[in-house]
Design an enzyme around this catalytic site. Structure first.
Site, PDB file in Angstrom:
ATOM      1  N   ARG A   1       0.756  -1.433   0.151  1.00  0.00           N
ATOM      2  CA  ARG A   1       0.026  -0.033   0.071  1.00  0.00           C
ATOM      3  C   ARG A   1       0.938   1.047  -0.157  1.00  0.00           C
ATOM      4  O   ARG A   1       1.979   1.114   0.546  1.00  0.00           O
ATOM      5  CB  ARG A   1      -0.878   0.073   1.387  1.00  0.00           C
TER       6      ARG A   1
ATOM      7  N   GLY B   1      -7.236  -2.963  -6.745  1.00  0.00           N
ATOM      8  CA  GLY B   1      -8.515  -2.521  -6.192  1.00  0.00           C
ATOM      9  C   GLY B   1      -9.009  -0.861  -6.575  1.00  0.00           C
ATOM     10  O   GLY B   1      -7.988  -0.335  -7.477  1.00  0.00           O
ATOM     11  N   ASP B   2      -9.737  -0.501  -5.976  1.00  0.00           N
ATOM     12  CA  ASP B   2     -10.121   1.084  -6.273  1.00  0.00           C
ATOM     13  C   ASP B   2      -8.797   1.831  -6.223  1.00  0.00           C
ATOM     14  O   ASP B   2      -8.754   2.778  -7.187  1.00  0.00           O
ATOM     15  CB  ASP B   2     -11.298   1.706  -5.703  1.00  0.00           C
ATOM     16  N   GLY B   3      -8.146   1.744  -5.205  1.00  0.00           N
ATOM     17  CA  GLY B   3      -6.926   2.823  -4.927  1.00  0.00           C
ATOM     18  C   GLY B   3      -5.889   2.506  -6.114  1.00  0.00           C
ATOM     19  O   GLY B   3      -5.305   3.305  -6.729  1.00  0.00           O
TER      20      GLY B   3
ATOM     21  N   THR C   1     -10.863  -6.787  -5.889  1.00  0.00           N
ATOM     22  CA  THR C   1     -11.205  -6.451  -4.556  1.00  0.00           C
ATOM     23  C   THR C   1     -12.160  -7.552  -4.291  1.00  0.00           C
ATOM     24  O   THR C   1     -13.186  -7.947  -4.827  1.00  0.00           O
ATOM     25  CB  THR C   1     -12.038  -5.090  -4.735  1.00  0.00           C
ATOM     26  N   ILE C   2     -11.629  -8.077  -3.040  1.00  0.00           N
ATOM     27  CA  ILE C   2     -12.231  -9.226  -2.708  1.00  0.00           C
ATOM     28  C   ILE C   2     -13.484  -8.601  -1.965  1.00  0.00           C
ATOM     29  O   ILE C   2     -14.733  -9.277  -1.935  1.00  0.00           O
ATOM     30  CB  ILE C   2     -11.561  -9.810  -1.375  1.00  0.00           C
ATOM     31  N   ASP C   3     -13.765  -7.410  -1.667  1.00  0.00           N
ATOM     32  CA  ASP C   3     -15.111  -6.797  -1.117  1.00  0.00           C
ATOM     33  C   ASP C   3     -16.158  -6.695  -2.133  1.00  0.00           C
ATOM     34  O   ASP C   3     -17.113  -6.350  -1.742  1.00  0.00           O
ATOM     35  CB  ASP C   3     -14.673  -5.341  -0.505  1.00  0.00           C
TER      36      ASP C   3
ATOM     37  N   MET D   1     -14.747 -10.061   5.808  1.00  0.00           N
ATOM     38  CA  MET D   1     -14.412  -8.745   5.095  1.00  0.00           C
ATOM     39  C   MET D   1     -15.218  -7.882   4.508  1.00  0.00           C
ATOM     40  O   MET D   1     -16.270  -8.260   4.350  1.00  0.00           O
ATOM     41  CB  MET D   1     -13.041  -8.929   4.196  1.00  0.00           C
TER      42      MET D   1
HETATM   43  N1  ADP Z   1      -5.747   8.644  -5.197  1.00  0.00           N
HETATM   44  C1  ADP Z   1      -4.733   7.775  -5.557  1.00  0.00           C
HETATM   45  N2  ADP Z   1      -3.800   8.284  -6.345  1.00  0.00           N
HETATM   46  C2  ADP Z   1      -2.731   7.413  -6.828  1.00  0.00           C
HETATM   47  N3  ADP Z   1      -2.520   6.157  -6.260  1.00  0.00           N
HETATM   48  C3  ADP Z   1      -3.306   5.869  -5.376  1.00  0.00           C
HETATM   49  C4  ADP Z   1      -4.509   6.557  -4.903  1.00  0.00           C
HETATM   50  N4  ADP Z   1      -5.194   5.607  -3.880  1.00  0.00           N
HETATM   51  C5  ADP Z   1      -4.414   4.542  -3.710  1.00  0.00           C
HETATM   52  N5  ADP Z   1      -3.248   4.865  -4.524  1.00  0.00           N
HETATM   53  C6  ADP Z   1      -2.287   3.585  -4.877  1.00  0.00           C
HETATM   54  O1  ADP Z   1      -2.731   2.259  -4.993  1.00  0.00           O
HETATM   55  C7  ADP Z   1      -2.239   1.520  -4.477  1.00  0.00           C
HETATM   56  C8  ADP Z   1      -3.114   0.490  -3.805  1.00  0.00           C
HETATM   57  O2  ADP Z   1      -4.158   1.010  -3.005  1.00  0.00           O
HETATM   58  P1  ADP Z   1      -4.968   0.529  -1.719  1.00  0.00           P
HETATM   59  O3  ADP Z   1      -6.077   1.469  -1.495  1.00  0.00           O
HETATM   60  O4  ADP Z   1      -4.009   0.365  -0.624  1.00  0.00           O
HETATM   61  O5  ADP Z   1      -5.439  -0.920  -2.351  1.00  0.00           O
HETATM   62  P2  ADP Z   1      -6.420  -1.192  -3.520  1.00  0.00           P
HETATM   63  O6  ADP Z   1      -5.996  -1.017  -4.561  1.00  0.00           O
HETATM   64  O7  ADP Z   1      -6.851  -2.600  -3.189  1.00  0.00           O
HETATM   65  O8  ADP Z   1      -8.018  -0.475  -3.057  1.00  0.00           O
HETATM   66  C9  ADP Z   1      -0.968   1.877  -3.258  1.00  0.00           C
HETATM   67  O9  ADP Z   1       0.086   1.758  -3.739  1.00  0.00           O
HETATM   68  C10 ADP Z   1      -1.542   3.210  -3.327  1.00  0.00           C
HETATM   69  O10 ADP Z   1      -0.414   4.086  -2.968  1.00  0.00           O
HETATM   70  O1  FBP Z   2      -4.859  -5.316   6.472  1.00  0.00           O
HETATM   71  P1  FBP Z   2      -4.793  -4.796   5.456  1.00  0.00           P
HETATM   72  O2  FBP Z   2      -3.689  -5.660   4.386  1.00  0.00           O
HETATM   73  O3  FBP Z   2      -4.553  -3.389   5.075  1.00  0.00           O
HETATM   74  O4  FBP Z   2      -6.228  -5.319   4.719  1.00  0.00           O
HETATM   75  C1  FBP Z   2      -7.391  -5.133   5.175  1.00  0.00           C
HETATM   76  C2  FBP Z   2      -8.390  -4.499   4.091  1.00  0.00           C
HETATM   77  O5  FBP Z   2      -8.184  -5.477   2.711  1.00  0.00           O
HETATM   78  C3  FBP Z   2      -9.273  -5.734   2.422  1.00  0.00           C
HETATM   79  O6  FBP Z   2      -9.465  -7.004   2.246  1.00  0.00           O
HETATM   80  C4  FBP Z   2      -9.632  -5.365   0.982  1.00  0.00           C
HETATM   81  O7  FBP Z   2      -9.327  -4.001   0.782  1.00  0.00           O
HETATM   82  P2  FBP Z   2      -8.308  -3.543  -0.802  1.00  0.00           P
HETATM   83  O8  FBP Z   2      -9.392  -3.862  -1.822  1.00  0.00           O
HETATM   84  O9  FBP Z   2      -8.529  -2.131  -0.532  1.00  0.00           O
HETATM   85  O10 FBP Z   2      -7.043  -3.982  -0.827  1.00  0.00           O
HETATM   86  C5  FBP Z   2     -10.487  -4.951   2.925  1.00  0.00           C
HETATM   87  O11 FBP Z   2     -11.694  -5.765   3.210  1.00  0.00           O
HETATM   88  C6  FBP Z   2      -9.997  -5.008   4.534  1.00  0.00           C
HETATM   89  O12 FBP Z   2     -10.336  -3.937   5.077  1.00  0.00           O
HETATM   90 MG    MG Z   3      -9.309  -0.453  -1.818  1.00  0.00          MG
END
Ligand code: ADP
Ligand code: FBP
Ligand code: MG
Length: 513
Positions: A162, A187-189, A216-218, A261
């Site tokens: 992350r 995922g969304d991030g 995204t598992i969610d 989750m």
């Molecule tokens: N608004 C954003 N702009 C650019 N990178 C982002 C943004 N939000 C998240 N990221 C990057 O995307 C990666 C994954 O985001 P994270 O929220 O941890 O997981 P997920 O993609 O599963 O939602 C991280 O390396 C984070 O820095």
């Molecule tokens: O402990 P971690 O690795 O931060 O993950 C916890 C989070 O990851 C998830 O499984 C999935 O979240 P992302 O899709 O943002 O990775 C959430 O349900 C949970 O809150």
């Molecule tokens: Mg996410």
């Protein structure tokens, strides 16, 4: 065409709207094209009409009324007759970011094998440890041999992280290494990060395709039908629910509590509950609840124990966070990606139930709390998810080879589609509609979606608690809805017409970050 040159909207007759994805030729004109090597591939050449017609699109809404507009469409995914990369020219990379999800390794495997076997590509790099791996770590060479049996393992062979999204360093690394196809699984991030990378690549005028595969598992990514790993998670959750049920029914006043989750979206909890039939109460973030008093959780537990002698409660990790915040005066802590860190609702609620029944009601209860969240996330994907991951990976490869960029792949009403990172569809489709936001208990508020420039990543798919699926769940568990009947009646009165099927699936709300 919309004012923003990167948003491609094509309007047709009868209210047809195509939300198109960017193409490399949008900013690099006169790119050479090549015949798709698949036409000479013995496995695929037998298929009649193997290539997708360039005009094929997929409708977002399949339930329509006589006079309703035809609505938003997306470009259909699949192989194109012409490609914009020669096999020997392709230098692809794959990165996985964010939390784990069953199926990550399958997607990696199928991108590598898809590129090698379908397009004769032989240069694929793995980026080690998420976005920061682009500039802080060495790469991993990926070949069909290296990835041969990785789909049988949980996790991601590439590692994940992350935070650490430093756009210019990432794009410098892409440019320096001569990478021209970037496959981003997350995922969304992660998809937000991919959108920024795509914009920087475009600004620099590079011939680099950026393709996102939503993870995204969610199951909280909008527009697409379902995310990979979700079915595996629901399946695996059954083991924990079964264990909780066995424990609970073996002892007097046994209560099994299982946390699953779901940060903002309770899909895993809802589907696991519906599948199990052993669950007495399911609590999700979208449906606020309360503990004390008439219609509250404690009263329900008391009655269920009286009727059955035991009960099982399933709750999503994001459920009841408002109650926890009040009672624990939580700090607003975030993870490295900026996601809010949640308090453990399972532990909290277990303690509250114990306190209430032992201290206040002087009643002996036996409560067992099971938290299988990370065990569920770490398992390999089940067979159906593996097939789904294969289709996602192949769609992404076909799209990048065809020169599309700045897109996420995913099934829309069962048909794989290319969805732009920058997405105006949501605005149009949600404009003026009443959505259920995050109402507090007894405070059932409909919200109108703001009209802004949105991306696929700026909305979260959530369980709509006024939809039939949630009603099915309430009917199967016979739990309270925790919504005051007067407020529901008022909400109904405010609708001129009865709710329509067209609203099914409109389950998005703004991101919480
Ligand atoms: N608004 C954003 N702009 C650019 N990178 C982002 C943004 N939000 C998240 N990221 C990057 O995307 C990666 C994954 O985001 P994270 O929220 O941890 O997981 P997920 O993609 O599963 O939602 C991280 O390396 C984070 O820095
Ligand atoms: O402990 P971690 O690795 O931060 O993950 C916890 C989070 O990851 C998830 O499984 C999935 O979240 P992302 O899709 O943002 O990775 C959430 O349900 C949970 O809150
Ligand atoms: Mg996410």
């Amino acid at each position: 065409m919309a004012e923003d040159s990167q948003i491609k909207i094509v309007n047709g007759a009868a209210g047809y709207v195509l939300e198109d994805v960017p193409h490399l030729t949008d900013y690099i004109p006169d790119l050479a094209t090549y015949p798709n090597p698949l036409q000479d591939n013995p496995a695929y050449s037998v298929v009649k009409q193997y290539f997708v017609n360039v005009d094929d699109t997929v409708a977002e809404k399949i339930v329509v009324h006589k006079n309703s507009p035809r609505g938003i469409h997306f470009r259909r995914a699949g192989p194109r007759q012409k490609v914009y990369f020669e096999s020997g020219e392709v230098h692809a990379c794959i990165v996985t970011c964010g939390g784990l999800c069953p199926g990550l390794n399958t997607v990696i495997r199928e991108i590598v094998c898809g590129l090698y076997n379908m397009y004769g590509v032989n240069k694929v790099l793995g980026i080690d440890g998420g976005y920061k791996g682009f500039y802080a770590k060495n790469t991993i060479t990926l070949t069909p041999k290296v990835v041969d049996d990785i789909h049988k393992r949980g996790g991601t062979i590439l590692g994940t992280s992350r935070g650490g999204h430093e756009t210019s360093k990432i794009v410098d690394s892409i440019q320096d290494r001569g990478i021209n196809q970037v496959y981003v699984i997350g995922g969304d991030g992660t998809q937000k990060g991919a959108a920024v990378i795509y914009e920087e690549i475009r600004r620099r005028g590079l011939k680099v395709a950026v393709a996102g595969i939503p993870k995204t598992i969610d199951n909280d990514i909008p527009v697409i039908d379902k995310s990979f790993g979700f079915d595996t998670a629901v399946e695996e959750a059954q083991r924990a629910i079964n264990a909780a049920h066995v424990e609970a029914e073996s002892i007097e006043n046994g209560i099994g509590v299982v946390k699953l989750m779901g940060r903002y979206s309770g899909f895993i909890a809802m589907y696991a509950t519906l599948a199990s039939r052993d669950v007495d109460c399911c609590l999700i973030p979208e449906s606020p609840f309360f503990l004390e008093g008439k219609g509250g959780l404690f009263e329900f537990i008391k009655n269920r124990l009286k009727e059955n002698g035991h009960m099982v409660i399933v709750l999503a990790e994001g459920a009841g966070q408002d109650l926890l915040a009040k009672s624990l005066q939580s700090m607003n802590q975030q993870d490295a990606s900026g996601n809010k860190l949640l308090q453990d609702v399972g532990l909290w609620i277990s303690q509250k139930i114990k306190d209430h029944f032992t201290r206040e009601r002087k009643m002996v209860i036996n409560l067992k709390y099971i938290d299988p969240t990370y065990m569920i996330r770490a398992v390999p994907s089940i067979a159906s998810d593996n097939v789904y991951c294969t289709l996602l990976a192949h769609s992404a490869v076909h799209g990048a080879m065809a020169g599309y960029t700045g897109f996420t792949v995913g099934p829309v009403n069962g048909r794989h589609s290319y969805i732009p990172f920058k997405l105006r569809a949501l605005i149009t489709s949600l404009m003026g509609r009443l959505l259920v936001g995050s109402p507090r208990a007894g405070d059932f508020i409909g919200q109108t979606c703001p009209v802004n420039d949105l991306r696929i990543t700026e909305k979260q798919k959530q369980v709509v608690i006024t939809d039939r699926m949630w009603a099915r769940l309430l009917s199967s568990t016979d739990q309270p809805s925790f919504i005051c009947p007067r407020v529901v009646a008022e909400s109904r009165k405010n609708h001129d017409e009865p709710p329509t099927q067209l609203l099914d699936g409109d389950s998005c709300k703004e991101t919480h970050e």
